[in-house]
Write a protein that holds these residues in place. Structure first.
Motif, PDB file in Angstrom:
ATOM      1  N   ALA A   1      99.896  27.977  39.582  1.00 53.71           N
ATOM      2  CA  ALA A   1      98.472  27.542  38.930  1.00 53.71           C
ATOM      3  C   ALA A   1      98.901  26.966  37.580  1.00 53.71           C
ATOM      4  N   GLU A   2      98.411  25.797  37.291  1.00 46.97           N
ATOM      5  CA  GLU A   2      98.430  25.426  35.780  1.00 46.97           C
ATOM      6  C   GLU A   2      97.439  25.639  34.951  1.00 46.97           C
ATOM      7  N   ALA A   3      97.963  26.461  34.088  1.00 51.89           N
ATOM      8  CA  ALA A   3      96.827  26.838  32.985  1.00 51.89           C
ATOM      9  C   ALA A   3      96.362  25.773  32.155  1.00 51.89           C
ATOM     10  N   ALA A   4      94.953  25.706  31.968  1.00 48.98           N
ATOM     11  CA  ALA A   4      94.338  24.748  31.105  1.00 48.98           C
ATOM     12  C   ALA A   4      94.333  25.009  29.675  1.00 48.98           C
ATOM     13  N   SER A   5      94.260  26.242  29.318  1.00 51.40           N
ATOM     14  CA  SER A   5      94.708  26.754  27.924  1.00 51.40           C
ATOM     15  C   SER A   5      95.799  27.964  27.844  1.00 51.40           C
ATOM     16  N   ARG A   6      96.111  28.329  26.633  1.00 52.63           N
ATOM     17  CA  ARG A   6      97.153  29.372  26.757  1.00 52.63           C
ATOM     18  C   ARG A   6      96.456  30.722  26.248  1.00 52.63           C
ATOM     19  N   ARG A   7      95.290  30.864  25.714  1.00 49.92           N
ATOM     20  CA  ARG A   7      94.628  31.937  25.247  1.00 49.92           C
ATOM     21  C   ARG A   7      94.418  33.067  26.235  1.00 49.92           C
ATOM     22  N   ILE A   8      95.005  34.379  26.023  1.00 48.23           N
ATOM     23  CA  ILE A   8      94.870  35.452  26.963  1.00 48.23           C
ATOM     24  C   ILE A   8      93.751  36.380  26.370  1.00 48.23           C
ATOM     25  N   ARG A   9      92.907  36.825  27.706  1.00 49.25           N
ATOM     26  CA  ARG A   9      91.998  37.925  27.395  1.00 49.25           C
ATOM     27  C   ARG A   9      92.283  39.104  28.365  1.00 49.25           C
ATOM     28  N   ILE A  10      92.728  40.080  28.130  1.00 50.39           N
ATOM     29  CA  ILE A  10      92.926  41.156  29.337  1.00 50.39           C
ATOM     30  C   ILE A  10      91.862  42.197  29.210  1.00 50.39           C
TER      31      ILE A  10
END
Ligand SMILES: [Zn+2]
Length: 261
Positions: free
Chosen positions: A207-216
């Motif tokens: 899957a190609e991410a639309a953005s790189r910001r991660i929230r776990i």
């Protein structure tokens, strides 16, 4: 080589002994033991290199036997289908001894993997639980995460069960958003793999991410981060589809198929 045909009208051959996800070692350090004739109550399983194989599901003992992951690590990859089949059928037989509809004892049928209830007619078959497993990428970078259950330092791809009424593609979008808060654009099916811990079928995707910001969420996922091909964490074991997704991406980066980010 595994042939998925039940050895019926056969009284002996080799046997695999399974107890609570552990498999007994045979004399040649494989999971197969000679048994002429087979013990009573074995489940005919398959043919392995044209030899009939039966499964013996044992309630007690086995504490010192290697578990499924240890067997998959120590045996050549060609053994994976046999080990996965034995573990999944053993787990199903152990967990479905009574009818789930009326509670009466269920009886095993010979001609197929099936448990039949003679009281109400309900029949159940080995449970297979589809899961998605996804490598999220952004250019050459990979989003890998670690579960609190992982060995220290290991990161892997994202995975989760498909929910009732949900398609695999919908599950890919939902799981990634739930686990790391990332939206993905294009997804691409890779391949599938049986995962006998205890009865999953992993459907692999990129899957190609639309953005790189991660929230776990900090519960299912202890940490997640973007990794570049030259700086990788400890990866999942070589027999896993998770590792195959990562290695396939690394090969595509090396071949210039994937643009560096
Ligand atoms: Zn019943």
């Amino acid at each position: 080589m595994l042939r998925r045909e039940l050895p019926l009208d056969v009284t002996g051959g080799r046997v695999i002994r399974v107890a609570s996800g552990r498999i007994a070692p045979g004399p040649d350090d494989t999971p197969l033991q000679q048994a002429q004739p087979w013990p009573e109550c074995v489940q005919p399983l398959a043919y392995w290199h044209d030899e009939p194989i039966a499964l013996s599901v044992e309630e007690h003992g086995g504490e010192s036997w290697p578990d499924g992951r240890q067997w998959l690590t120590r045996l050549p990859e060609s053994w994976f289908p046999l080990i996965a089949t034995a573990l999944q059928v053993a787990a199903w037989l152990r967990d479905h001894r009574f009818c789930g509809r009326c509670g009466a004892p269920a009886a095993r049928l010979d001609a197929e993997f099936a448990m039949h209830c003679h009281q109400c007619g309900h029949r159940n078959y080995p449970r297979i639980s589809p899961c998605i497993i996804t490598l999220v990428t952004h250019g050459d970078a990979m989003l890998l995460a670690r579960s609190p259950r992982f060995p220290p330092g290991r990161y892997s791809t994202l995975a989760g069960f498909i929910e009732p009424g949900e398609s695999a593609e919908e599950a890919v979008h939902r799981e990634i958003h739930e686990e790391v808060g990332v939206s993905v654009g294009r997804i691409r099916y890779y391949r599938s793999q049986a995962w006998p811990f205890p009865h999953a079928l992993m459907l692999g995707f990129f899957a190609e991410a639309a953005s790189r910001r991660i929230r776990i969420d900090g519960i299912e996922i202890a940490d997640a981060a973007w990794f570049h091909p030259k700086r990788l964490p400890q990866l999942p074991p070589p027999y896993s589809i998770s590792r195959a997704l990562i290695e396939t991406h690394l090969a595509e980066v090396a071949d210039g198929i994937v643009q560096r980010s």
